[in-house]
Design a protein around this motif. Sequence first.
Motif, mmCIF file in Angstrom:
data_model
loop_
_atom_site.group_PDB
_atom_site.id
_atom_site.type_symbol
_atom_site.label_atom_id
_atom_site.label_comp_id
_atom_site.label_asym_id
_atom_site.label_seq_id
_atom_site.Cartn_x
_atom_site.Cartn_y
_atom_site.Cartn_z
ATOM 1 N N PHE A 182 34.277 42.068 34.456
ATOM 2 C CA PHE A 182 35.644 41.695 34.114
ATOM 3 C C PHE A 182 36.636 42.718 34.627
ATOM 4 O O PHE A 182 37.731 42.368 35.065
ATOM 5 C CB PHE A 182 35.791 41.557 32.595
ATOM 6 C CG PHE A 182 37.214 41.324 32.171
ATOM 7 C CD1 PHE A 182 37.822 40.102 32.387
ATOM 8 C CD2 PHE A 182 37.956 42.346 31.580
ATOM 9 C CE1 PHE A 182 39.144 39.882 32.008
ATOM 10 C CE2 PHE A 182 39.268 42.133 31.206
ATOM 11 C CZ PHE A 182 39.869 40.906 31.416
ATOM 12 N N ALA A 183 36.272 44.008 34.573
ATOM 13 C CA ALA A 183 37.162 45.053 35.082
ATOM 14 C C ALA A 183 37.443 44.842 36.563
ATOM 15 O O ALA A 183 38.584 44.981 37.019
ATOM 16 C CB ALA A 183 36.540 46.428 34.847
ATOM 17 N N ALA B 218 42.578 40.597 40.484
ATOM 18 C CA ALA B 218 43.638 39.670 40.106
ATOM 19 C C ALA B 218 45.000 40.351 40.075
ATOM 20 O O ALA B 218 46.020 39.746 40.424
ATOM 21 C CB ALA B 218 43.322 39.055 38.747
ATOM 22 N N SER B 219 45.026 41.610 39.645
ATOM 23 C CA SER B 219 46.306 42.326 39.530
ATOM 24 C C SER B 219 46.735 42.990 40.834
ATOM 25 O O SER B 219 47.932 43.212 41.051
ATOM 26 C CB SER B 219 46.216 43.389 38.429
ATOM 27 O OG SER B 219 45.186 44.319 38.717
ATOM 28 N N ALA B 220 45.790 43.305 41.698
ATOM 29 C CA ALA B 220 46.124 44.017 42.934
ATOM 30 C C ALA B 220 46.518 43.080 44.066
ATOM 31 O O ALA B 220 47.181 43.502 45.014
ATOM 32 C CB ALA B 220 44.941 44.884 43.378
ATOM 33 N N THR B 221 46.103 41.818 43.999
ATOM 34 C CA THR B 221 46.426 40.869 45.063
ATOM 35 C C THR B 221 47.887 40.431 44.959
ATOM 36 O O THR B 221 48.479 40.473 43.869
ATOM 37 C CB THR B 221 45.502 39.645 45.000
ATOM 38 O OG1 THR B 221 45.509 39.121 43.653
ATOM 39 C CG2 THR B 221 44.082 40.023 45.383
ATOM 40 N N ALA C 22 39.595 34.125 33.030
ATOM 41 C CA ALA C 22 38.961 35.253 32.340
ATOM 42 C C ALA C 22 38.305 34.812 31.047
ATOM 43 O O ALA C 22 37.165 35.188 30.744
ATOM 44 C CB ALA C 22 39.998 36.342 32.069
ATOM 45 N N ILE C 23 39.011 34.003 30.256
ATOM 46 C CA ILE C 23 38.470 33.548 28.978
ATOM 47 C C ILE C 23 37.257 32.656 29.187
ATOM 48 O O ILE C 23 36.243 32.769 28.497
ATOM 49 C CB ILE C 23 39.564 32.822 28.174
ATOM 50 C CG1 ILE C 23 40.638 33.821 27.748
ATOM 51 C CG2 ILE C 23 38.977 32.119 26.958
ATOM 52 C CD1 ILE C 23 41.862 33.174 27.134
ATOM 53 N N ALA C 24 37.358 31.763 30.174
ATOM 54 C CA ALA C 24 36.245 30.848 30.434
ATOM 55 C C ALA C 24 35.010 31.589 30.922
ATOM 56 O O ALA C 24 33.878 31.220 30.590
ATOM 57 C CB ALA C 24 36.675 29.807 31.466
#
Length: 204
Positions: free
Chosen positions: A7-8, A14-17, A135-137
């Motif tokens: 997940f990390a 997800a945050s860097a793209t 993420a949740i799924a």
Amino acid sequence: MIEIWGFALFAYVASATPGPNNVLLTAVGASVGIRRGLPALAGIVGGFAMMIFVLAVSVGQTVLLTDTNVQIGMRLVGFAVLLWLAWKIATAPVTPEGSPKDTDEPQVPGRVVGFFGAALFQWVNPKAWIVCAAAIAAYLNVDQAVLPQATLLAVTFIAAATIGCLPWLAIGTLVGRYLEGTRARIFNYAMAGLLVVSVVPMLL
């Protein structure tokens, strides 16, 4: 532990793209520099993490993520907020031409977007909803206690997303050191346009 490291990595990618958040951070960095841009970074990371936590523990997550009418309404609200942020970027103060360069950070009064504006944006950011749903799924185990899992996911996201987003703020700061007057204004217009364009494919 294997799943949380997975997940990390997911959160970092997800945050860097490229996306609305990083366009926003680049514009903030160019306008006010890293130090004064940290509240916006904290708002993005914290707002996103809180969103993951709330959706993970909320019994209404299925409705929020699957109900068509809710999704349409959120997209419209999100686009309105995004247009407001784009306007804030486009009209942000710029360094006057010929100003002395006695610091490593842009010398512009005021702030483009602060903590609360950036945090609020996460709740109407289409990419944020897509990432949270994925993420949740993928990482939430419904057979185990949800609250500890939601807390761990949120804390992990804060750490990973900070590392992923900070370079965009730094890049904006670096660019801002060489922008002033008309060039700075054009850059702000371009960032505002990119912010709008970046979210259009997610609204379709």
